[in-house]
Scaffold this motif. Structure first.
Motif, short mmCIF file in Angstrom:
data_model
loop_
_atom_site.label_atom_id
_atom_site.label_comp_id
_atom_site.label_asym_id
_atom_site.label_seq_id
_atom_site.Cartn_x
_atom_site.Cartn_y
_atom_site.Cartn_z
N ASN A 169 -1.16 12.69 5.15
CA ASN A 169 -2.50 12.95 5.71
C ASN A 169 -3.61 12.27 4.92
OD1 ASN A 169 -1.63 14.70 7.89
ND2 ASN A 169 -1.10 16.15 6.28
N GLN A 170 -3.31 11.15 4.32
CA GLN A 170 -4.32 10.41 3.58
C GLN A 170 -4.35 8.96 4.04
OE1 GLN A 170 -4.35 10.90 -0.69
NE2 GLN A 170 -3.55 12.97 -0.56
N GLY A 171 -5.36 8.25 3.57
CA GLY A 171 -5.45 6.83 3.85
C GLY A 171 -4.50 6.05 2.96
N LEU A 172 -4.68 4.75 2.94
CA LEU A 172 -3.79 3.88 2.15
C LEU A 172 -4.44 3.51 0.83
CD1 LEU A 172 -2.67 3.61 5.07
CD2 LEU A 172 -2.06 1.26 4.48
N TYR A 198 0.84 -1.19 0.00
CA TYR A 198 0.00 0.00 0.00
C TYR A 198 0.89 1.24 0.00
CZ TYR A 198 -4.16 -2.73 1.38
OH TYR A 198 -5.21 -3.62 1.43
N LEU A 232 -4.10 0.83 -2.41
CA LEU A 232 -3.52 -0.44 -2.80
C LEU A 232 -2.67 -0.26 -4.06
CD1 LEU A 232 -3.46 -3.57 -2.38
CD2 LEU A 232 -5.34 -3.66 -4.04
N GLN A 265 0.85 5.45 1.03
CA GLN A 265 0.15 6.47 1.79
C GLN A 265 0.78 7.82 1.52
OE1 GLN A 265 0.44 6.39 6.14
NE2 GLN A 265 -1.67 7.12 6.30
N GLY A 285 -10.16 3.93 4.05
CA GLY A 285 -10.68 5.28 4.03
C GLY A 285 -9.55 6.29 4.10
N PRO A 286 -9.88 7.58 3.97
CA PRO A 286 -8.85 8.62 3.95
C PRO A 286 -8.33 9.00 5.33
CG PRO A 286 -11.00 9.59 3.62
CD PRO A 286 -11.21 8.10 3.65
N PHE A 340 1.06 -5.12 9.37
CA PHE A 340 1.82 -4.18 8.56
C PHE A 340 3.29 -4.14 8.99
CE2 PHE A 340 -1.08 -1.80 5.90
CZ PHE A 340 -2.31 -2.10 6.44
N GLY A 341 4.13 -3.87 8.01
CA GLY A 341 5.51 -3.53 8.30
C GLY A 341 5.58 -2.10 8.80
N GLY A 342 6.77 -1.69 9.17
CA GLY A 342 6.96 -0.37 9.75
C GLY A 342 6.89 0.77 8.76
N GLY A 343 6.89 0.46 7.48
CA GLY A 343 6.80 1.50 6.46
C GLY A 343 8.17 1.93 5.96
N PHE A 370 3.84 0.82 2.58
CA PHE A 370 3.65 -0.21 3.59
C PHE A 370 3.47 -1.57 2.94
CE2 PHE A 370 3.39 2.27 7.39
CZ PHE A 370 2.87 3.50 7.00
N ARG A 397 9.73 5.28 3.89
CA ARG A 397 9.47 6.61 3.33
C ARG A 397 10.37 6.81 2.12
NH1 ARG A 397 6.81 10.88 4.90
NH2 ARG A 397 6.31 9.85 6.86
#
Lengths: 114, 116
Positions: A41-44, A36, A46, A38, B108-109, A104-107, A90, A109
């Motif tokens: 300030n938004q969701g994830l 995913y 796919l 991100q 969702g966002p 989830f993994g830690g992400g 992620f 950036r």
């Protein structure tokens, strides 16, 4: 219990260069793997998923990933990145069934530089 | 398809008050919804799983009396943070899966909660 490790917390990369984001998982049962993205300030959103079949999976925005069962990895790649690819990525896994809860993994950036 | 919305996107409340966050699947029937919490620069932590018409299943360490989850219809789940405190400030994200999207969670966002 399953776990997901993203080995790189940050990956700086120049525009039009390739990028690889590493993801390793641990699980004693069959896994289903997801990437995913991100944006701030938004969701994830796919990018792609591996459920079964071909181990090379192609996703949106030019991304692809390869499932390697022997190495328990699911690395994400893009041959040429754009500034707009700057985001948090992620890796996630569900076990038993694809619709089960995600770990989830830690992400990672990704910062794309001009 | 597979659009999930959240409302509100941002909320600021005073300590001790309750806040309700809505999660809606706009173009599919969500038999299962998940609620996550995300702290700054960190990954997502699953709080609970809710199935339509059933009580939510909470992850270990999540207080079910503080984070009330209702999934009364196939398109709506709500998370109510009761008696909120500053430590509850976070980014809350929901996801949904269902018909026809049974093998992929769509997110969702997110809702940014700030408790003063």
């Amino acid at each position: 219990a399953q776990s997901v490790t993203q080995l790189d917390s940050q990956v700086p990369v120049f525009e039009e260069a390739p990028v690889e984001l590493r993801c390793n998982y641990s699980s004693s049962v069959s896994v289903y793997l997801f990437w995913y993205v991100q944006y701030p300030n938004q969701g994830l959103q796919l990018l792609l998923k591996y459920l079964s079949g071909s181990t090379l999976v192609k996703g949106i925005n030019g991304f692809e990933a390869e499932f390697n069962k022997s190495q328990t990895s699911f690395h994400l790649r893009k041959p040429s990145v754009h500034i707009s690819d700057t985001a948090e990525y992620f890796c996630a896994v569900s076990v038993g069934a694809a619709g089960n809860k995600l770990t989830f993994g830690g992400g990672t950036r990704v910062l794309v530089k001009p | 398809g597979a659009v999930v919305s959240q409302h509100p996107s941002r909320v600021i409340c005073k300590s001790g008050t309750s806040v309700k966050i809505e999660c809606r699947s706009l173009d599919f029937q969500a038999t299962t919804m998940f609620w996550y919490r995300q702290f700054p620069k960190q990954s997502l932590m699953l709080m609970a799983t809710s199935n339509e018409g059933s009580k939510a299943t909470y992850e270990q360490g999540v207080e079910k009396d503080k984070f009330l989850i209702n999934h009364a219809s196939l398109t709506l789940s709500t998370l109510t943070v009761t008696s909120a405190h500053p430590e509850d400030s976070s980014f809350y994200i929901c996801s949904a899966l269902g018909t026809p999207h049974t093998d992929t969670q769509y997110f969702g966002p997110g809702t940014r909660l700030t408790v003063l």
